[in-house]
Each structure stands twice: as structure tokens, then as C-alpha cells.
Design a protein around this motif. Structure first.
Motif, mmCIF file in Angstrom:
data_model
loop_
_atom_site.group_PDB
_atom_site.id
_atom_site.type_symbol
_atom_site.label_atom_id
_atom_site.label_comp_id
_atom_site.label_asym_id
_atom_site.label_seq_id
_atom_site.Cartn_x
_atom_site.Cartn_y
_atom_site.Cartn_z
ATOM 1 N N ARG A 108 7.011 -37.920 -7.643
ATOM 2 C CA ARG A 108 6.292 -36.844 -6.989
ATOM 3 C C ARG A 108 5.560 -36.063 -8.067
ATOM 4 O O ARG A 108 6.186 -35.404 -8.904
ATOM 5 N N ILE A 109 4.240 -36.154 -8.084
ATOM 6 C CA ILE A 109 3.441 -35.551 -9.143
ATOM 7 C C ILE A 109 3.457 -34.029 -9.008
ATOM 8 O O ILE A 109 3.251 -33.479 -7.925
ATOM 9 N N GLU A 133 -2.667 -37.869 -17.408
ATOM 10 C CA GLU A 133 -1.773 -36.963 -18.140
ATOM 11 C C GLU A 133 -0.846 -36.329 -17.109
ATOM 12 O O GLU A 133 -1.184 -35.325 -16.492
ATOM 13 N N LEU A 134 0.327 -36.906 -16.943
ATOM 14 C CA LEU A 134 1.101 -36.664 -15.728
ATOM 15 C C LEU A 134 2.509 -36.150 -15.993
ATOM 16 O O LEU A 134 3.155 -36.532 -16.966
ATOM 17 N N ALA A 135 2.959 -35.297 -15.087
ATOM 18 C CA ALA A 135 4.353 -34.858 -15.052
ATOM 19 C C ALA A 135 4.778 -34.805 -13.591
ATOM 20 O O ALA A 135 4.003 -34.412 -12.718
ATOM 21 N N GLY A 136 6.015 -35.214 -13.328
ATOM 22 C CA GLY A 136 6.482 -35.194 -11.949
ATOM 23 C C GLY A 136 7.987 -35.323 -11.867
ATOM 24 O O GLY A 136 8.688 -35.335 -12.891
ATOM 25 N N GLU A 137 8.464 -35.401 -10.648
ATOM 26 C CA GLU A 137 9.900 -35.522 -10.372
ATOM 27 C C GLU A 137 10.177 -36.877 -9.732
ATOM 28 O O GLU A 137 9.400 -37.348 -8.892
ATOM 29 N N VAL A 138 11.264 -37.495 -10.121
ATOM 30 C CA VAL A 138 11.642 -38.787 -9.546
ATOM 31 C C VAL A 138 11.986 -38.583 -8.072
ATOM 32 O O VAL A 138 12.851 -37.781 -7.724
ATOM 33 N N PRO A 176 -2.451 -43.117 2.252
ATOM 34 C CA PRO A 176 -1.062 -43.445 2.577
ATOM 35 C C PRO A 176 -0.151 -43.231 1.367
ATOM 36 O O PRO A 176 -0.574 -43.384 0.216
ATOM 37 N N LEU A 177 1.100 -42.885 1.614
ATOM 38 C CA LEU A 177 2.071 -42.824 0.525
ATOM 39 C C LEU A 177 2.225 -44.205 -0.102
ATOM 40 O O LEU A 177 2.233 -45.219 0.614
ATOM 41 N N PRO A 178 2.344 -44.279 -1.430
ATOM 42 C CA PRO A 178 2.567 -45.593 -2.055
ATOM 43 C C PRO A 178 3.922 -46.156 -1.669
ATOM 44 O O PRO A 178 4.890 -45.406 -1.477
ATOM 45 N N VAL A 179 4.000 -47.463 -1.545
ATOM 46 C CA VAL A 179 5.258 -48.141 -1.227
ATOM 47 C C VAL A 179 5.857 -48.644 -2.531
ATOM 48 O O VAL A 179 5.272 -49.497 -3.213
ATOM 49 N N ARG A 180 6.996 -48.094 -2.896
ATOM 50 C CA ARG A 180 7.640 -48.470 -4.154
ATOM 51 C C ARG A 180 8.163 -49.901 -4.080
ATOM 52 O O ARG A 180 8.823 -50.290 -3.120
ATOM 53 N N GLN A 181 7.887 -50.683 -5.127
ATOM 54 C CA GLN A 181 8.421 -52.027 -5.246
ATOM 55 C C GLN A 181 9.657 -52.023 -6.140
ATOM 56 O O GLN A 181 9.902 -51.060 -6.891
ATOM 57 N N TYR A 227 1.925 -38.456 -4.833
ATOM 58 C CA TYR A 227 2.969 -39.422 -5.205
ATOM 59 C C TYR A 227 2.325 -40.617 -5.903
ATOM 60 O O TYR A 227 1.205 -41.017 -5.578
ATOM 61 N N LEU A 228 3.069 -41.187 -6.851
ATOM 62 C CA LEU A 228 2.590 -42.350 -7.595
ATOM 63 C C LEU A 228 3.779 -43.257 -7.896
ATOM 64 O O LEU A 228 4.821 -42.782 -8.361
#
Length: 336
Positions: free
Chosen positions: A30-31, A60-65, A18-23, A119-120
């Protein structure tokens, strides 16, 4: 969303989660890129002591908000990197502004699920703007920050003779930032293939093979005085013990790698040299920002550091091969 899950040692699979639910107070990222490191390889092999399976690896991560609070400092679509060392904020280390060695630290991809997924959601304090970096470069910031932090811990000064043992990603990072600090750097490793690449592609001019003549070779480079700063990045207890002999009188020994075994050293030699023994763990947001600035200024050869790339979905097929051929791998990056 797709996620790469290590179900147990030597068993990787791509699954749907499942997509994570942002708190509130978190940023949904979006990784786009995930760098692979020794920790991931150890998890795959079953050699990571601080982990329970199944686990989504990747730190070791890069992504877009993708989503954030209305008053967040981060705009939608902004390229970011993530500090994966999630600290409690209240323990003795955190109160001393050392969240990298928090008593209750949770490391993404180790203690809790990481970023080998689409997604994270992470606390906003762990999100760092990537400036003008590319996505590939942003995925390199974490491991380079570990090296930069070690150099900062070792208080490397211009003109210091520095020995870095271990020519993997962390050792190369230490060598680059020690060189940037004005030191004369020697890089040692058992792999001639790694040393040749570090010299010819990365620009670490002085390399030396770890062989039966290593003691004489290092003594000759320093008129028998050895090195004001020695860094171990091998993850090998015997190498760590041997490194004590290469520290000059009045010098410092920085242990960047960590092993499960005890290590021993000669107390008379340690005191005779008034040696400092320093542990270096993880990195801080300040280290991340310093690394981003160094990349932006052209000081870090990121094109040469990236040696392999493949899509996230190919991880189960690619990772075993990377482990079996580590001499040719400096940094592998998965793409989304």
C-alpha cells in the motif's frame, strides 16, 4: 484504486484502475509516499527515450505491506521501501551480482507502470525493510542510493578532493555520501539558488557557481591540481565533456547522469592523466541498506532535503509548477 497516469507528454490525469493481483513470490504494498525526480519530469515533458505512453510514473516509493506469502519475511503493516530496478536474475550482469545494470532491466515507472497509485505488487526481492525510518525518509532512500552507489563506484577515500557538478537531488546525494566517506567536497552548479540551499540547509560547505571564472576558481581550491574524484550529475552533455578537465592526474571521473547525445574528450589528456572513466547506473539492495543505516544514524538531513509535499491527487496541478521552478525544488514528495 486511484492512479496518476501520464497519457502523453504534458497530459497527466488521476484515473481509477483495478487493484493489482498479487502473484506468488510478490508483495502487495500500500503506497504511502512517492518522491518525484528528474525522470518523472522528463516523462511528463516527453524527453524520456525508454518509455511508451500511457505510463504510471513513480519509482521513489515508501509503503506498508498489505499482503505477502505465508512464509514471507515481511509482516503485514511493515513500512518498506522498494528497489525499482527489477532485474532478470540470469544475464551476464546479474550473474556478476550487478543487477542494477541488468541486460533486460525493467524500471518501475519507466519500462513498466510505477508507484503513483494506491497499491503496487512487486517481487519480494525488491522490497526492503525501512527500519526505523519515517514514511517520508523511506521515500528518499532510492535517490540517495543512486548517489551512494556512485560514490562506491568512484572508490572515494578519506582525504580525496571531490568535485560534484550538479546540485539537484542526485548531485546532493553524491556530495553527502562523498562527505560521509571522508572527502573534501566541492559542489558546483549554474543555479546560485540551489547552491545556497545546499550550503545553508544541507551542509555542503564549499559551493561554487558555474560561470566564466569556474576554471580559475576550481584551480585555486586545489593548488592547480584539481580533483582526485569528479562526479557529473547534470544530465548536460557539454557539462559532462567539460568535467574531464577537472580530474587530477591519476584521478577518476564518474558519470552519474546520462544523456542521449554522444560525448567526446581529448584522448591525449585522458592518457596523460591515466584517468579512469566510470559509469554509475541505478543502485543495488546493498546501497539501499547502507542509505537506510546512514539515515538512522543521523548522517543525512532528510528534513532539509524534503522541500515540497502534496497529495497524490494534486499531481496534475502541481507537477508543471515544480518543473517551472526547479531552482527552489530539491525533493517533492506526494502523500497518500
Amino acid at each position: 484504486m486511484k492512479a496518476v497516469v501520464c497519457e502523453r507528454p504534458h497530459q497527466l490525469g488521476v484515473t481509477e484502475r483495478p487493484l493489482p493481483v498479487r502473484q506468488a513470490g510478490e508483495v502487495l504494498v500500500r503506497i504511502r509516499r512517492i518522491g518525484l525526480c528528474g525522470t518523472d519530469y522528463h516523462i511528463f515533458a516527453g524527453n524520456q527515450p525508454f518509455l511508451s505512453y500511457p505510463r504510471v510514473m513513480g519509482h521513489e516509493l515508501a509503503g506498508e505491506v498489505a499482503e505477502a506469502d505465508p512464509d514471507s519475511a515481511f509482516a503485514m503493516g511493515a513500512l518498506v521501501t522498494i528497489n525499482p530496478y527489477l532485474a532478470c536474475g540470469t544475464c551476464v550482469a546479474c550473474r556478476a551480482d550487478k543487477p542494477n545494470c541488468c541486460v533486460s532491466i525493467q524500471v518501475l515507472g519507466v519500462h513498466t507502470d510505477g508507484g503513483m497509485c494506491e497499491y503496487l505488487a512487486v517481487p519480494e526481492r525488491a522490497v526492503i525493510a525501512a527500519g526505523s525510518l519515517t514514511a517520508d525518509q523511506a521515500a528518499m532512500v532510492e535517490f540517495l542510493s543512486v548517489g551512494a552507489h556512485a560514490v562506491r563506484r568512484g572508490e572515494v577515500e578519506p582525504g580525496n578532493r571531490v568535485l560534484v557538478v550538479g546540485a539537484g537531488p542526485i548531485g546532493v546525494a553524491v556530495a553527502l555520501f562523498a562527505k560521509l566517506a571522508g572527502a573534501a567536497v566541492t559542489l558546483a552548479d549554474t543555479s546560485r539558488q540551489r547552491l545556497d540551499y545546499a550550503r545553508d540547509a544541507i551542509g555542503i560547505a564549499d559551493v561554487v557557481a558555474v560561470d566564466p571564472d569556474i576554471d580559475a576558481a576550481l584551480a585555486a581550491r586545489t593548488d592547480g591540481e584539481f580533483f582526485e574524484r569528479v562526479f557529473d550529475a547534470t544530465g548536460n552533455s557539454r557539462a559532462m565533456e567539460k568535467g574531464f578537465a577537472y580530474v587530477a592526474h591519476g584521478g577518476s571521473y564518474v558519470l552519474v547522469s546520462v544523456v542521449k547525445q554522444d560525448i567526446t574528450f581529448s584522448d591525449p589528456e585522458f592518457h596523460k592523466r591515466e584517468m579512469r572513466l566510470i559509469g554509475s547506473r541505478n543502485a543495488t539492495n546493498a546501497d539501499f541498506r547502507a542509505v537506510i543505516a546512514a539515515i538512522e544514524q543521523g548522517h543525512i538531513p532528510t528534513d532539509a532535503i524534503k522541500t515540497h509535499a502534496f497529495p497524490l491527487t494534486e499531481a496534475p496541478e502541481q507537477i508543471p509548477g515544480l518543473i517551472s521552478d526547479q531552482g527552489s525544488v530539491l525533493k517533492a514528495i506526494m502523500t497518500l
